[in-house]
Structures are given as C-alpha cells and as structure tokens.
Motif scaffolding. Structure first.
Motif, PDB file in Angstrom:
ATOM      1  N   ALA A  35       0.975   9.257  -2.410  1.00 22.46           N
ATOM      2  CA  ALA A  35      -0.080   8.479  -3.070  1.00 22.46           C
ATOM      3  C   ALA A  35      -0.832   9.388  -4.027  1.00 22.46           C
ATOM      4  CB  ALA A  35      -1.041   7.892  -2.043  1.00 22.46           C
ATOM      5  N   LEU A  36      -1.400   8.790  -5.047  1.00 21.82           N
ATOM      6  CA  LEU A  36      -2.321   9.518  -5.905  1.00 21.82           C
ATOM      7  C   LEU A  36      -3.562   9.863  -5.099  1.00 21.82           C
ATOM      8  CD1 LEU A  36      -2.336   7.650  -9.345  1.00 21.82           C
ATOM      9  CD2 LEU A  36      -1.389   9.906  -8.830  1.00 21.82           C
ATOM     10  N   VAL A  92     -17.659  -8.076  -5.501  1.00 21.54           N
ATOM     11  CA  VAL A  92     -16.225  -7.809  -5.596  1.00 21.54           C
ATOM     12  C   VAL A  92     -15.993  -6.302  -5.711  1.00 21.54           C
ATOM     13  CG1 VAL A  92     -14.103  -8.239  -6.894  1.00 21.54           C
ATOM     14  CG2 VAL A  92     -15.871 -10.021  -6.746  1.00 21.54           C
ATOM     15  N   VAL A  93     -15.043  -5.836  -4.955  1.00 21.69           N
ATOM     16  CA  VAL A  93     -14.639  -4.429  -4.996  1.00 21.69           C
ATOM     17  C   VAL A  93     -13.124  -4.379  -5.131  1.00 21.69           C
ATOM     18  CG1 VAL A  93     -14.407  -2.332  -3.588  1.00 21.69           C
ATOM     19  CG2 VAL A  93     -16.607  -3.518  -3.688  1.00 21.69           C
ATOM     20  N   LYS A  94     -12.656  -3.465  -5.981  1.00 20.89           N
ATOM     21  CA  LYS A  94     -11.213  -3.196  -6.056  1.00 20.89           C
ATOM     22  C   LYS A  94     -10.926  -1.993  -5.175  1.00 20.89           C
ATOM     23  CE  LYS A  94      -7.118  -3.734  -8.279  1.00 20.89           C
ATOM     24  NZ  LYS A  94      -6.546  -5.003  -8.815  1.00 20.89           N
ATOM     25  N   ALA A  95      -9.897  -2.082  -4.373  1.00 21.50           N
ATOM     26  CA  ALA A  95      -9.554  -0.964  -3.482  1.00 21.50           C
ATOM     27  C   ALA A  95      -8.099  -1.086  -3.040  1.00 21.50           C
ATOM     28  CB  ALA A  95     -10.458  -0.956  -2.252  1.00 21.50           C
ATOM     29  N   PHE A  96      -7.531  -0.007  -2.606  1.00 26.45           N
ATOM     30  CA  PHE A  96      -6.216   0.056  -1.955  1.00 26.45           C
ATOM     31  C   PHE A  96      -5.033  -0.149  -2.892  1.00 26.45           C
ATOM     32  CE2 PHE A  96      -8.874  -1.188   1.778  1.00 26.45           C
ATOM     33  CZ  PHE A  96      -8.499  -0.192   2.665  1.00 26.45           C
ATOM     34  N   ASN A  97      -5.249  -0.522  -4.164  1.00 31.70           N
ATOM     35  CA  ASN A  97      -4.089  -0.931  -4.962  1.00 31.70           C
ATOM     36  C   ASN A  97      -3.174   0.229  -5.343  1.00 31.70           C
ATOM     37  OD1 ASN A  97      -6.082  -0.136  -7.140  1.00 31.70           O
ATOM     38  ND2 ASN A  97      -4.295  -0.601  -8.391  1.00 31.70           N
ATOM     39  N   THR A  98      -3.658   1.464  -5.233  1.00 27.56           N
ATOM     40  CA  THR A  98      -2.769   2.582  -5.602  1.00 27.56           C
ATOM     41  C   THR A  98      -1.954   3.092  -4.417  1.00 27.56           C
ATOM     42  OG1 THR A  98      -4.468   4.253  -5.176  1.00 27.56           O
ATOM     43  CG2 THR A  98      -4.376   3.330  -7.400  1.00 27.56           C
ATOM     44  N   VAL A  99      -2.098   2.410  -3.274  1.00 26.06           N
ATOM     45  CA  VAL A  99      -1.430   2.891  -2.062  1.00 26.06           C
ATOM     46  C   VAL A  99      -0.245   1.991  -1.716  1.00 26.06           C
ATOM     47  CG1 VAL A  99      -1.723   3.503   0.349  1.00 26.06           C
ATOM     48  CG2 VAL A  99      -3.651   3.748  -1.228  1.00 26.06           C
TER      49      VAL A  99
END
Lengths: 207, 207
Positions: free
Chosen positions: A199-200, A123-130
């Motif tokens: 975006a950050l 599992v990878v977390k990605a893209f949620n700050t965009v």
C-alpha cells in the motif's frame, strides 16, 4: 469503540466488517438484499446486526462499501435517514482500463456524495488506496480527506481501532487526489512493484 | 553510471547534482546565469562541468530543475538541442495555496513538456513527490511515469545509483496523478504527518 454501519455486502464490506469487529466496534450490515446482509452479519459474528436498506443506520459512522457508481445513488436513496451521520466513501471510480478516473471533472465520489447527503451529515474519504487483501492482512496507512475536523477525528479513532494509522491529507477536495492515488496504486502494482501486497504510505526519515 | 545534465541552479538542482556525483555519475550544470552554473559545478566537485544555456547538453539524461512555470519554456528554448535526450521533469505545479494544481486540465507539466520536446526526445516524470530535504538525507521511493520503457529503465538506473528505489507507475499520463501525489504529500505534511521529513512510498505486506 465506534458504532459502524456498513452499506453493502461484498468483499470490501466483509473485510472492513471483520476488522471492525476484531477491533471491538459494533457493526450493522445493510444490504439491498436483506438475506445477504443477514448472512454477512452472521458470518462476521461479534454481535453484528442487520439493518433495513434505506432505514436510519444504527451506526454513527456509515461506510458505503459499494461499487463506485452505486455510492451516490445509495446515499440519495437513504436521504434524510443519513441526517447527522458520518458517511465514509471508500470507492475508486476507475475507468474500464484502470488507468484513469471514470469522471474527468476535478471532483470525486466523496464530493458528489456530499452534494446529495442530507443536512447535518458529514463526508469523509478513506480506505480507497488500500487493496482489499492488504486491508485484510496488512497494516497499511489509511489516508483520510474531509472538511470536518471532528469527522476526521472520529474516523481516525475507528481506523486506529483496526490497528492502522490514519493520515489526514486535508479537505474533502483532496479526495480527488486520493482517487488519483488509487490509480497510482494500481499502476504500481502492474508496473513498479509487480505484485498487489503493498500500500502507499508515508515513510519517515527523521534525522 | 549515467551522464546527467541539470538545467537549473537552485536548491533542487544542487541536491540532485550532489547525490548524482555521490552516486558516481557525471554531472553538467546549465544555468541561465552562467556564473551561477559555474559556481554550482564547482561546489558539486566530482568533475562537474558547466554547459551553456540552450546548447546541446552533455548528458544523456537532462533533468529540468526549474520552478514549474519555467519548465516548458526552457524545453521550448532548448528546442532541437534536446533531440535524442531523455528529459526528466521533476516539477510540482502547485497553485498559490498549495492545495490544488495550477492547471485544471487533466494534464501535467511532463505531458506539456512532451508536446514541445523535439523529435527523438523522451520525457519521464520523476522525483516530484520527494521533498528536497528528504532527497538530500533520506531514502525515499522515487515514482516514475513515462511512455518509453527504455527511458524509464534508464532513469531507474540513475535512481538506483543514488541508493533509491525507482517505482514505475505507468504511462506519462500518470504524471498528472503524480502531481496530485505531490499535493497529497504537502497535505500530509501539514495535516496527518505533522512534519516534512517523510515521503510517500510503497510499503509491502508480503505474507
């Protein structure tokens, strides 16, 4: 080139799917509503295919593009069909006022996904700050958290194929703080920045 | 021009003090060790003065530049001497492995400071996502959280005097997520970015 399955047929599924096709990746769309999935695959073009909800995804990387409260149930529903897959959680579990997380434990949707994912899945977390518009039109940094260096490298290859910069923030437990960064992004949009077309990212100040 | 008191005589106190002087602000240094405070004030130049630990600060804005576990005790020690002041918490309450916060409640040093601050004082979280070297040499965005719009505006004027961009992320409770952004910054330095000469910021993608 990566082989991607997108679970979901909403705005974020469409945006990621379109960028993935443009980046030369293969894309499969899986929707609870099979006709919506077929419509999205057709709209995406580029050889995008449609998969059956709950079946083994064609893609090596499975991007769950659902509202946050549907993510864990969907992964649990897929169950062993996700064995060996690289699951990407992109969700933001915001509360109803968008100024806190829906959960108050020090966890994240990504970590909860890892608990229900089958053996061999990562599992990878990605893209949620965009924000979606920025993902569609901008070149934001994409923050990545996960426990598997290989999985993060694989997601990094995919992110680069979109013309974006992947930035590893550490282990999967950092997904909690990435969800917090999602909150900060909303806070910045409504307070400090004053619009949503940003975006950050990491800005370098090398001597 | 802002009138600043810095509580602390360490690296961060020196860096903020130096930039504050360069930005045309008045600076007072308050140290538990009065001779260290006097040394720092002398090194800063620009008319920097020395105040007595625990006495009423000369500055309207009081920047507490101590290690995180010293911040709340110092504010409590000052007590009513901080009445009416704008207290700025810049701390990062990292755990010993720098991959989590020292507190596991959904709070922040800034929120804990607000609990012990005297009536009429306001608290703002700022600067915590900026590494000292970057603050010295770069032009990072400075994220700000607080419950008082006036206090945030006042800190914003100070931040601008340093040549930096203040970015309001929302209420003081967002300080918890700014502390998380501090963690992400450390994670990025050791994983995704690979060096420490960067800061998190808002990158705009206007059409």
């Amino acid at each position: 080139m990566s082989s991607i399955s997108v679970i979901g047929t909403g705005n974020m599924a469409r945006t990621i799917g379109a960028r993935a096709i443009a980046g030369g990746n293969t894309v499969e769309v899986m929707g609870r509503d099979q006709s919506k999935a077929a419509d999205l695959a057709k709209a995406l073009g580029g050889g995008a295919t449609t998969g059956e909800w709950g079946a083994v995804p064609a893609g090596d990387i499975v991007i769950v593009a659902l509202l946050f409260d549907g993510v864990v149930p969907a992964v649990a529903r897929y169950g062993d069909a996700l064995a060996g897959k690289l699951i990407v959680d992109i969700s933001n579990p915001f509360n109803s006022t968008f100024d806190g997380l829906a959960h108050h434990e020090e966890t994240s949707i990504a970590q909860e996904v890892a608990k229900v994912a089958p053996a061999g899945a990562t599992v990878v977390k990605a893209f949620n700050t965009v924000f979606r518009d920025v993902l569609e039109n901008g070149r934001p940094d994409v923050f990545i958290a996960g426990d598997s260096a290989q999985a993060k490298a694989d997601v990094g290859v995919f992110v680069k194929s979109l013309g974006l910069r992947p930035l590893d923030v550490g282990d999967l437990k950092m997904a909690h703080w990435l969800e917090g960064a999602g909150l900060l992004t909303v806070g910045l949009a409504s307070h400090g920045v004053g619009h949503w077309d940003f975006a950050l990212g990491a800005t370098e100040f090398l001597d």
